[in-house]
Design a protein around this motif. Structure first.
Motif, mmCIF file in Angstrom:
data_model
loop_
_atom_site.group_PDB
_atom_site.id
_atom_site.type_symbol
_atom_site.label_atom_id
_atom_site.label_comp_id
_atom_site.label_asym_id
_atom_site.label_seq_id
_atom_site.Cartn_x
_atom_site.Cartn_y
_atom_site.Cartn_z
ATOM 1 N N LEU A 146 0.832 -1.204 0.000
ATOM 2 C CA LEU A 146 0.000 0.000 0.000
ATOM 3 C C LEU A 146 0.867 1.255 0.000
ATOM 4 O O LEU A 146 0.551 2.246 -0.671
ATOM 5 N N SER A 147 1.976 1.224 0.725
ATOM 6 C CA SER A 147 2.900 2.363 0.736
ATOM 7 C C SER A 147 3.466 2.620 -0.652
ATOM 8 O O SER A 147 3.605 3.767 -1.080
ATOM 9 N N GLU A 148 3.804 1.528 -1.369
ATOM 10 C CA GLU A 148 4.336 1.695 -2.718
ATOM 11 C C GLU A 148 3.295 2.295 -3.655
ATOM 12 O O GLU A 148 3.586 3.199 -4.451
ATOM 13 N N VAL A 149 2.039 1.834 -3.550
ATOM 14 C CA VAL A 149 0.968 2.356 -4.405
ATOM 15 C C VAL A 149 0.725 3.827 -4.093
ATOM 16 O O VAL A 149 0.557 4.655 -4.997
ATOM 17 N N TYR A 150 0.755 4.134 -2.797
ATOM 18 C CA TYR A 150 0.513 5.527 -2.386
ATOM 19 C C TYR A 150 1.618 6.455 -2.907
ATOM 20 O O TYR A 150 1.349 7.541 -3.433
ATOM 21 N N SER A 151 2.891 6.014 -2.772
ATOM 22 C CA SER A 151 4.014 6.830 -3.249
ATOM 23 C C SER A 151 3.935 7.030 -4.761
ATOM 24 O O SER A 151 4.188 8.130 -5.276
ATOM 25 N N ASN A 152 3.566 5.976 -5.470
ATOM 26 C CA ASN A 152 3.447 6.076 -6.920
ATOM 27 C C ASN A 152 2.324 7.049 -7.313
ATOM 28 O O ASN A 152 2.472 7.868 -8.235
ATOM 29 N N ALA A 153 1.223 6.971 -6.593
ATOM 30 C CA ALA A 153 0.095 7.861 -6.878
ATOM 31 C C ALA A 153 0.465 9.321 -6.619
ATOM 32 O O ALA A 153 0.123 10.207 -7.409
ATOM 33 N N LYS A 154 1.177 9.590 -5.523
ATOM 34 C CA LYS A 154 1.585 10.962 -5.216
ATOM 35 C C LYS A 154 2.547 11.494 -6.267
ATOM 36 O O LYS A 154 2.490 12.683 -6.637
ATOM 37 N N ARG A 155 3.448 10.629 -6.758
ATOM 38 C CA ARG A 155 4.400 11.056 -7.784
ATOM 39 C C ARG A 155 3.669 11.433 -9.078
ATOM 40 O O ARG A 155 3.951 12.471 -9.698
ATOM 41 N N ILE A 156 2.696 10.625 -9.454
ATOM 42 C CA ILE A 156 1.948 10.912 -10.680
ATOM 43 C C ILE A 156 1.069 12.153 -10.492
ATOM 44 O O ILE A 156 0.890 12.954 -11.418
ATOM 45 N N LEU A 157 0.522 12.329 -9.293
ATOM 46 C CA LEU A 157 -0.274 13.533 -9.017
ATOM 47 C C LEU A 157 0.559 14.801 -9.191
ATOM 48 O O LEU A 157 0.088 15.802 -9.752
ATOM 49 N N LEU A 158 1.805 14.739 -8.692
ATOM 50 C CA LEU A 158 2.692 15.896 -8.827
ATOM 51 C C LEU A 158 2.966 16.209 -10.297
ATOM 52 O O LEU A 158 2.951 17.377 -10.709
ATOM 53 N N ARG A 159 3.152 15.162 -11.080
ATOM 54 C CA ARG A 159 3.410 15.361 -12.508
ATOM 55 C C ARG A 159 2.171 15.911 -13.218
ATOM 56 O O ARG A 159 2.263 16.800 -14.074
#
Length: 223
Positions: free
Chosen positions: A12-25
């Motif tokens: 879940l931490s990995e999915v969350y980090s990936n989602a935040k990175r894409i949100l920033l982009r």
């Protein structure tokens, strides 16, 4: 069961980090869209749309993952994080839709204006001239209204002056008659003075009527 939950929390931490990175982009893409030209915005719009869609898909995964956590405090924490990511993704999606609508509207207006300007037989220029004539007509109406208000104020002031002069003439007439009676002038002289006063009164009324007629004609002409 507990070890499985811990493993799920790490995923879940990995999915969350990936989602935040894409949100920033995606957020950076929205900001660049606001300053991009119409010709350069198509590819960037598609890229932002893909990022938002991917984040929404990750939110679905996060939703399934945090529900599998057995510890309530951790489950509530990840539920809030998942909801926050989902809300940010929805906000970016709405921003992208608003930008797309504004962009399409600008393109439509530019195309319509170009068609008007390029239309044969000078029709586009004729339509633009009609708009200019309407604007000038509106300005003319405003100026006429202001001139009419000034003329009305002047007419009211003139009529007020006439009323004041009428009162002064009446007082002067009474005083003159008293003086003439005192010195013993004949009745014929008094009748002559009264006749002259009636003539002056008619002249005064005719002047007032002429002023009213002129104001009426001016109002009809300005309309």
């Amino acid at each position: 069961m507990a070890s499985g939950i811990v493993g799920g929390g790490g995923s879940l931490s990995e999915v969350y980090s990936n989602a935040k990175r894409i949100l920033l982009r995606a957020r950076d893409g929205i900001e660049r869209l606001e300053s991009a030209s119409l010709m350069d915005s198509s590819d960037l719009t598609s890229a932002v749309k893909r990022d938002v869609t991917e984040v929404q898909s990750l939110c679905s995964n996060m939703d399934a993952l945090w529900r599998s956590i057995s510890v309530k405090s951790q489950r509530d924490l990840w539920r809030r994080k998942s909801e926050q990511v989902g809300e940010e993704a929805e906000y970016l999606n709405q921003s992208l839709e608003k930008y797309t609508w504004r962009n399409q509207r600008k393109m439509l207006e530019a195309r319509e204006r170009e068609e008007l300007l390029n239309r044969g037989s000078g029709e586009g220029a004729h339509i633009l001239q009609i708009f200019d004539d309407e604007a000038q007509a509106m300005n003319s109406v405003k100026n006429s209204k202001r001139l009419l208000e000034d003329s009305y104020s002047s007419g009211v002031a003139i009529l007020s002056k006439y009323a004041e002069q009428k009162d002064r003439l009446k007082r002067a007439q009474r005083k003159a008659l008293d003086v003439l009676n005192t010195v013993g002038l004949s009745n014929s002289v008094l009748r002559l003075i009264e006749r002259r006063n009636r003539v002056d009164t008619w002249i005064k009324y005719m002047g007032m009527i002429a002023t009213i007629v002129i104001l009426y004609l001016f109002i009809k002409w300005t309309r």
